[in-house]
Structures are given as structure tokens and as C-alpha cells.
Design a protein around this motif. Structure first.
Motif, PDB file in Angstrom:
ATOM      1  N   ALA A   1     -40.358  72.941   4.756  1.00 19.37           N
ATOM      2  CA  ALA A   1     -39.771  72.571   3.467  1.00 19.37           C
ATOM      3  C   ALA A   1     -40.670  73.037   2.324  1.00 19.37           C
ATOM      4  N   ALA A   2     -40.937  74.341   2.269  1.00 23.50           N
ATOM      5  CA  ALA A   2     -41.769  74.922   1.216  1.00 23.50           C
ATOM      6  C   ALA A   2     -41.347  76.372   1.010  1.00 23.50           C
ATOM      7  N   GLU A   3     -41.717  76.919  -0.132  1.00 23.07           N
ATOM      8  CA  GLU A   3     -41.384  78.305  -0.423  1.00 23.07           C
ATOM      9  C   GLU A   3     -42.234  79.245   0.436  1.00 23.07           C
ATOM     10  N   PRO A   4     -41.649  80.314   0.951  1.00 25.06           N
ATOM     11  CA  PRO A   4     -42.416  81.232   1.804  1.00 25.06           C
ATOM     12  C   PRO A   4     -43.348  82.122   0.984  1.00 25.06           C
ATOM     13  N   ASN A   5     -44.402  82.579   1.624  1.00 24.38           N
ATOM     14  CA  ASN A   5     -45.355  83.494   1.012  1.00 24.38           C
ATOM     15  C   ASN A   5     -45.052  84.904   1.527  1.00 24.38           C
ATOM     16  N   PHE A   6     -44.184  85.631   0.829  1.00 21.42           N
ATOM     17  CA  PHE A   6     -43.778  86.959   1.263  1.00 21.42           C
ATOM     18  C   PHE A   6     -44.942  87.940   1.223  1.00 21.42           C
ATOM     19  N   THR A   7     -45.796  87.805   0.240  1.00 18.97           N
ATOM     20  CA  THR A   7     -46.908  88.749   0.102  1.00 18.97           C
ATOM     21  C   THR A   7     -47.811  88.716   1.320  1.00 18.97           C
TER      22      THR A   7
END
Length: 448
Positions: A321-327
Motif C-alpha cells: 500500500a505505497a507508491e512504487p519506486n520506478f527509478t
């Protein structure tokens, strides 16, 4: 699989009918107290008699001689699961038998399953069944179980409570892989079940043959034709052994449900179906999962006999339940890939601001690899846009939804301009479209 109860705790309890009967004695006691105060002892005597009747009725229900819980050891998300309880009794007569299970909410809604048992026809005992549908992957523990049987009068009941230490493993849904349509397609396709060389496509040289009318002129080998003073055409072998990576965003947006199941599970089912087809075609597949940090990276699998390894790895993808780290995620993936590969990214986004980092990271990945971005169409937005403007609130929601939809289109158009192929479709069409796009990419020899 059968779960046997351990350490039962037996109690005698009144039924709902007995509770109503006790409640009915209250006005009787009031009438006695008002009309004949000296006869007040009648009320407690009646109460005691009713309690004794409850105990006697419970004892007349007989003794439990054993009961079992039947549940599969493994199942798949979104597929109905049959749970059953069988109970055996010694002596007595019973009016009704019920059972209940306490389990992980992954297996059943609210973490509770109830059963109404009925006498079996062919064998002694009582049996009850219930169908549940798992809504999340993982291991669903069954922690407690209750069995309750009422006496012939329906006033008293015996109840057994036991602790359970059992679990049901919930795997990704592979029903599309087992579907008759896909299996028939694989049997008839060129890259199907029979391993053979496919000439006329690809870039790997196979042989020379005399040029005949109707052949593609681009296949003419001019140097060989000049040496032999006759036109010869190249026959190439279709490209195999391509590397395909299915990358899953396990962040907050992909955990949102679509038609009852999380988007990530819909994506996993479509990816595993495409991976099965790719393995049949001689390519190699791997899974990559990430959220705030990379979760897993499987080795490349090149044989359908090892397909279960992909299924097991996909079952381990966690919900975050958190935003993904695409970088971080896509940079890590780039360092792990030693040759040009097809990277299929399953993700979703809600607004262009949140998608900005995603677009930049996908652009850097597309500089070295062939990227296919897969996202599910937002049916909720489409419903809000199509809703009749009956009032101001509905109109405002429709306008807001249309704005979000337009922003979503702009992000997808930006990805396409960067050379990234995009699939946007309803969840039930993602799998077939992904397979079609895979064959298109493979036949166009874009991966190598």
C-alpha cells in the motif's frame, strides 16, 4: 485434504428458541407479582425448570464421535473452493447441526465460513458444504472451528470448539492456461507443441534454396546467386531463445480491485498465460516484481516443464500500500539484463504527476530494451463519464472523470512517442491482446 480437530472444548448452550422462552417468562413473572405476590416462587421455579429442560435436551442430542474438515491444500485466486464438514454422532437425536470456521480473510469474506449440516444418505453422519472464492494470493490459515448440534426439542445444544493449525495455499489463477481455446491454438500454431525448425522467417540463416516465383525478393542472396549464375534465396530460422521479462508494479494502484480481484492478480494471470505460450515458442521468461524496492527477480526459464517455478514466484508477489519506486526498480532490472530483452511492464497510474517518474524510467529502459507497457482500462472512470447528468454532483463527477481520462491518454501517447508499445484494455482482454502482441513482436524480429 482433511483437517482433524485437536483438543476439543465441549460446552452446553441454550438455543435461540430457549432464549425466547426465557424472555417470555419475564411478563409471566410480572403478572404473578402483580396479581398474587405470595406466589412469586412460581417464577423462579419455572425458570429453573426451563434451564433443566435445556440441559436435558442438550444431553439427548447425543455424543459427538468425531468430525472432520475437508479443504484443498492448494487453490487458485478467483476460483471457487469447496469446503466441507462431516460429523459423526453416537446415540441421541438431533434437530439441527451447524459448523463454522475462522480463517484468513484471503480465503473467505470476513474470515468466517458457516455450514448447515444434513444427514448423509449412504453413510452414517452429517455433512455440510460451502463454496468460497479466495480474493488474494498467499497462505490462508484456518485457525478455529466450531461444531454445534441441537437436541430434539431445539432448546439445548452442545458445542465443540477446537483450535486449528492448517492452511490453504492460494496460487495465481492459471485457468486461462488450461483453457481449451489456448491449448487448441498451441497445438495448431507453428510454435506449438512439436519442436521443429521454422523456415522462411527470422534472422538466423538456415539454408539456400532456388528462388521461385512468388517468393519475397528481399530473400534473394545476391552473392550466392552471382557465384552460381542462378537465383538463390535465403531460408532463415525463426528467432528463438529470446529473453522476455514480465515486470509487475506491486504498488498501491495495482492493489486496487477490478471486478472483485486486485489488478496485480489480473496482471499475473495474463502474464503467466503469455509466458506459457512464449515457453512453447522456444523463448525464455523471467518475472520481476517491485514496489518501493525490488521484491523478486527469477532466473530465466526456458522449458515448460519448469513453468511451475514461475507460478511459485508469482505467488510470492506481495501487496504494498505505497507508491512504487520506478527509478530504483527499473535501474536494478537494467543491470540484471545482460542482453537485449522484451520487458513487459504491468502498472497503473492515477494522474500525470504520479506518472512522470514512471515515464522517465521507462524511457531509460527503452534505450536498451524493447518495452511493452500494459495497463488496464479504468471501467469506473468510463462509467462516471457515461452517467446521465441528472444533478450537479453527477455532472461534476463526470467532468472530473473525463479530465482524468484525457490526462491518462496524454501519458499513454507520450509513451508511444518514446517508442514504447502500449496495451490498454479491460482486464479480461489483457491476456489475449498480450499474446497477440507477443507474436507480432516475435515475428517482426524486434527483440534481437
Amino acid at each position: 485434504m482433511i483437517f482433524a480437530p485437536l483438543g476439543p472444548l465441549l460446552v452446553i448452550a441454550p438455543t435461540e428458541r430457549a432464549v425466547w422462552a426465557i424472555a417470555g417468562l419475564a411478563p409471566v413473572a410480572l403478572v404473578i407479582a402483580a396479581t398474587a405476590p405470595g406466589a412469586w416462587v412460581i417464577a423462579p421455579v419455572l425458570g429453573a425448570a426451563l434451564i433443566a429442560l435445556v440441559v436435558i435436551d442438550a444431553l439427548l442430542s447425543g455424543r459427538n464421535a468425531g468430525w472432520d474438515i475437508h479443504a484443498p491444500a492448494d487453490t487458485e485466486i478467483g476460483q471457487p473452493v469447496l469446503l466441507a464438514v462431516t460429523a459423526r454422532f453416537a446415540g441421541g437425536r438431533r434437530k439441527a447441526v451447524q459448523a463454522a470456521l475462522a480463517c484468513d480473510p484471503r480465503l473467505a469474506e470476513a474470515g468466517r465460513v458457516t455450514f448447515t449440516l444434513s444427514p448423509e444418505v449412504d453413510t452414517p453422519g452429517w455433512r455440510g458444504e460451502a463454496h468460497v472464492t479466495p480474493v488474494r494470493r498467499g497462505t490462508a490459515a484456518i485457525t478455529r472451528a466450531w461444531l454445534r448440534w441441537e437436541g430434539p426439542l431445539g432448546l439445548g445444544a452442545r458445542q465443540v470448539k477446537v483450535m486449528q493449525d492448517k492452511a490453504v495455499r492460494i496460487w495465481p489463477d492459471l485457468s486461462p492456461v488450461r483453457s481449451k481455446d489456448l491449448q487448441t491454438f498451441l497445438r495448431n500454431a507453428q510454435t506449438g507443441l512439436i519442436a521443429r525448425r521454422i523456415r522462411g522467417e527470422g534472422t538466423q540463416f538456415e539454408a539456400l534454396s532456388e528462388y521461385e516465383a512468388g517468393m519475397d525478393r528481399r530473400r534473394i542472396d545476391w552473392k550466392a546467386s552471382a557465384r552460381h549464375n542462378h537465383l538463390y534465396a535465403r531460408e532463415n530460422e525463426s528467432e528463438r531463445n529470446n529473453q522476455i521479462v514480465f515486470a509487475f508494479d506491486c504498488g498501491q494502484a495495482m492493489c486496487e480491485p477490478v471486478d472483485g480481484l486486485p489488478r496485480i492478480d489480473r496482471a499475473v494471470s495474463a502474464a503467466l498465460t503469455c509466458a506459457y505460450v512464449a515457453l512453447k515458442g522456444g523463448d525464455k521468461c523471467a518475472l520481476f516484481g517491485f514496489a518501493q524496492t525490488p521484491q523478486l527477480m527469477t532466473p530465466f526459464i526456458g522449458d515448460t516443464r519448469a513453468f511451475h517455478r514461475l507460478q511459485s514466484a508469482a505467488a510470492g508477489l506481495d501487496y504494498t500500500a505505497a507508491e512504487p519506486n520506478f527509478t530504483l526498480a527499473l535501474a536494478t532490472l537494467t543491470t540484471k539484463l545482460k542482453r537485449r530483452s522484451l520487458v513487459v511492464v504491468f502498472s497503473d497510474f492515477t494522474d500525470p504527476t504520479a506518472a512522470e517518474i514512471m515515464v522517465e524510467s521507462l524511457g531509460r529502459l527503452a534505450n536498451k530494451h524493447l518495452v511493452l507497457f500494459v495497463t488496464m482500462a479504468d471501467a469506473e472512470l468510463e462509467e462516471l463519464i457515461a452517467a446521465p447528468p441528472g444533478d450537479i454532483a453527477t455532472l461534476a463527477r463526470s467532468v472530473t472523470a473525463d479530465t482524468l481520462a484525457q490526462q491518462r491518454k496524454l501519458v499513454l501517447q507520450r509513451l508511444r512517442r518514446m517508442g514504447i508499445d502500449v496495451i490498454e484494455a479491460p482486464w479480461d482482454a489483457i491476456g489475449p491482446q498480450l499474446i497477440d502482441r507477443y507474436f507480432l513482436i516475435k515475428n517482426s524480429e524486434m527483440i534481437g
